[in-house]
Design a protein around this motif. Structure first.
Motif, short mmCIF file in Angstrom:
data_model
loop_
_atom_site.label_atom_id
_atom_site.label_comp_id
_atom_site.label_asym_id
_atom_site.label_seq_id
_atom_site.Cartn_x
_atom_site.Cartn_y
_atom_site.Cartn_z
N ILE A 89 18.76 -21.75 36.58
CA ILE A 89 20.17 -22.16 36.54
C ILE A 89 20.97 -21.45 37.62
O ILE A 89 21.75 -22.08 38.36
N PHE A 90 20.80 -20.14 37.74
CA PHE A 90 21.52 -19.39 38.77
C PHE A 90 21.08 -19.78 40.18
O PHE A 90 21.88 -19.77 41.12
N SER A 91 19.81 -20.13 40.34
CA SER A 91 19.32 -20.56 41.64
C SER A 91 19.97 -21.87 42.06
O SER A 91 20.29 -22.08 43.24
N VAL A 92 20.17 -22.77 41.09
CA VAL A 92 20.83 -24.04 41.38
C VAL A 92 22.29 -23.82 41.76
O VAL A 92 22.80 -24.40 42.71
N ILE A 93 22.95 -22.91 41.04
CA ILE A 93 24.38 -22.65 41.28
C ILE A 93 24.60 -21.88 42.57
O ILE A 93 25.45 -22.23 43.40
N ILE A 94 23.82 -20.80 42.78
CA ILE A 94 24.06 -19.89 43.91
C ILE A 94 23.30 -20.29 45.17
O ILE A 94 23.86 -20.32 46.27
N LEU A 95 22.01 -20.61 44.99
CA LEU A 95 21.16 -20.91 46.14
C LEU A 95 21.07 -22.40 46.44
O LEU A 95 20.42 -22.81 47.39
N LYS A 96 21.74 -23.21 45.60
CA LYS A 96 21.76 -24.67 45.78
C LYS A 96 20.36 -25.27 45.76
O LYS A 96 20.06 -26.23 46.49
N GLU A 97 19.49 -24.70 44.94
CA GLU A 97 18.14 -25.25 44.83
C GLU A 97 18.18 -26.59 44.10
O GLU A 97 19.03 -26.84 43.25
N ARG A 98 17.23 -27.44 44.44
CA ARG A 98 17.18 -28.78 43.85
C ARG A 98 16.69 -28.70 42.41
O ARG A 98 15.79 -27.92 42.09
N ILE A 99 17.29 -29.50 41.54
CA ILE A 99 16.87 -29.53 40.14
C ILE A 99 16.31 -30.91 39.81
O ILE A 99 16.87 -31.93 40.20
N THR A 100 15.18 -30.95 39.14
CA THR A 100 14.50 -32.20 38.80
C THR A 100 14.73 -32.55 37.33
O THR A 100 15.23 -31.76 36.56
N LYS A 101 14.30 -33.76 36.97
CA LYS A 101 14.43 -34.20 35.57
C LYS A 101 13.60 -33.31 34.64
O LYS A 101 14.02 -33.00 33.53
N ASN A 102 12.41 -32.94 35.10
CA ASN A 102 11.56 -32.06 34.29
C ASN A 102 12.23 -30.72 34.04
O ASN A 102 12.13 -30.15 32.94
N LYS A 103 12.88 -30.19 35.06
CA LYS A 103 13.56 -28.91 34.91
C LYS A 103 14.75 -29.01 33.96
O LYS A 103 15.03 -28.10 33.19
N ILE A 104 15.45 -30.14 34.03
CA ILE A 104 16.55 -30.36 33.09
C ILE A 104 16.02 -30.41 31.66
O ILE A 104 16.61 -29.82 30.74
N LEU A 105 14.89 -31.10 31.48
CA LEU A 105 14.26 -31.15 30.16
C LEU A 105 13.86 -29.76 29.69
O LEU A 105 14.09 -29.39 28.53
N GLY A 106 13.25 -28.98 30.58
CA GLY A 106 12.82 -27.62 30.24
C GLY A 106 14.00 -26.74 29.86
O GLY A 106 13.94 -25.99 28.87
N ILE A 107 15.08 -26.82 30.63
CA ILE A 107 16.28 -26.05 30.33
C ILE A 107 16.83 -26.42 28.96
O ILE A 107 17.21 -25.56 28.16
N THR A 108 16.87 -27.72 28.66
CA THR A 108 17.41 -28.20 27.39
C THR A 108 16.60 -27.68 26.21
O THR A 108 17.16 -27.18 25.22
N LEU A 109 15.27 -27.77 26.31
CA LEU A 109 14.40 -27.31 25.22
C LEU A 109 14.53 -25.80 25.01
O LEU A 109 14.69 -25.33 23.87
N ALA A 110 14.42 -25.05 26.10
CA ALA A 110 14.49 -23.59 25.99
C ALA A 110 15.85 -23.13 25.49
O ALA A 110 15.95 -22.23 24.65
N ALA A 111 16.91 -23.76 26.00
CA ALA A 111 18.27 -23.39 25.56
C ALA A 111 18.47 -23.70 24.09
O ALA A 111 19.09 -22.92 23.36
N THR A 112 17.94 -24.84 23.64
CA THR A 112 18.05 -25.20 22.23
C THR A 112 17.40 -24.15 21.34
O THR A 112 17.97 -23.72 20.33
N GLY A 113 16.17 -23.73 21.73
CA GLY A 113 15.46 -22.72 20.95
C GLY A 113 16.20 -21.40 20.91
O GLY A 113 16.36 -20.77 19.86
#
Length: 312
Positions: free
Chosen positions: A111-135
């Protein structure tokens, strides 16, 4: 004789067993023997001394003036804030909750890499973030109602600790490519100690060292020498022989170690405060976080070997 890759795996195994045990070992003497802030003061001061001794003896490297601001930020987020939030969090909550929440660190780094380093985020990464954040979020909210040693505030501190450390890893990315990891660690702990000094000096002066037992000293020694110094060196060795994706996968061992130790204390030594720390809710939360982090951390075809600094 073992080859270097096998030795690297053994080093990672040792480091993550140390981390997993640290959750319950560090909690054992707080706050009865020492306050969390005083504990952080001791850890940062001792680690700064140890790493500077290693640097002065083996790493002859100077830092450019323009990089001191970034080192100071790393000392704030990777040293002072990170440690304060961790020790105050583990003082309040269950070792199991803390170890599960910590496995979400790779998600926060993304998340910080996307915000600060402008790294590309994929659908899989969005899914991973959602699952981990939910837990993680579910576990934090559950801590407000759970029996045992769980705590909403303690879990929140641990999450903020993971956020602080994740931000530090992103900020330190350029420094790690430019300087030896020991050099970065030396300045990290020095700045961290300077930040904590105004807050920790009164707690240290008010600590009743005469009440310390052998167990107290052994616990402090474990946290300073093993959790920080040796575990850090183990990870540095492993990173020289294995891909970062392999080293990050070992983070899943930490909740396992924590679960085992809590089970031993609860059922073999009949420590009732830990007896209700393991339940289906926490296991499901752990699974959600692990799946989310796995989706995000799936190795790419090209592994970019890089240095990093490891945590608690």
């Amino acid at each position: 004789m073992l080859n270097n890759k096998y030795k690297a795996h053994l080093a990672l195994l040792g480091a993550n067993i140390i981390y997993g045990a640290n959750y319950i070992i560090a909690k054992g003497i707080m706050p009865d023997k020492i306050s969390p802030t005083a504990f952080v003061f001791i850890r940062l001061s001792c680690c700064a001394l140890l790493f500077w001794v290693v640097k002065l003896l083996f790493i002859k490297e100077n830092v450019e003036k323009k990089d001191f601001f970034m080192l100071a930020l790393c000392g704030l987020f990777g040293g002072a804030a990170n440690q304060m939030l961790f020790f105050h969090g583990i003082n309040l909550t269950s070792p199991i909750d803390a170890s599960i929440i910590q496995t979400a660190t790779p998600v926060l780094v993304l998340i910080f890499s996307v915000i600060i380093l402008k790294e590309r985020i994929t659908k899989n990464k969005i899914l991973g973030i959602t699952l981990a954040a939910t837990g993680a979020i579910f576990l934090i909210l559950y801590g407000n109602k759970a029996v045992g040693t769980s705590s909403f505030l303690g879990n929140l501190f641990i999450l903020l600790n993971a956020c602080s450390y994740g931000l530090y890893l992103v900020l330190a990315k350029t420094l790690m490519k430019k300087y030896h990891a020991i050099t970065v660690a030396s300045w990290l702990f020095l700045f961290g100690f300077l930040y904590i000094f105004p807050f920790g000096i009164s707690d240290i002066l008010n600590t009743n060292f005469e009440a310390f037992t052998t167990n107290t000293y052994l616990t402090i020694g474990y946290v300073v020498l093993f959790t920080t110094f040796f575990a850090y060196l183990f990870n540095i060795y492993a990173l020289n022989h294995l891909a970062p994706s392999v080293t990050s996968s070992y983070v899943y061992l930490q909740p396992v170690v924590s679960f085992l130790l809590v089970s031993i204390l609860a059922y073999l030594f009949a420590l009732n405060q830990y007896a209700q720390d393991i339940n289906l809710i926490k296991i499901l939360s752990c699974v959600l976080v692990a799946i989310g982090v796995y989706i995000i951390s799936k190795p790419k075809k090209k592994n970019d070997k890089k240095r990093t600094i490891v945590k608690d």
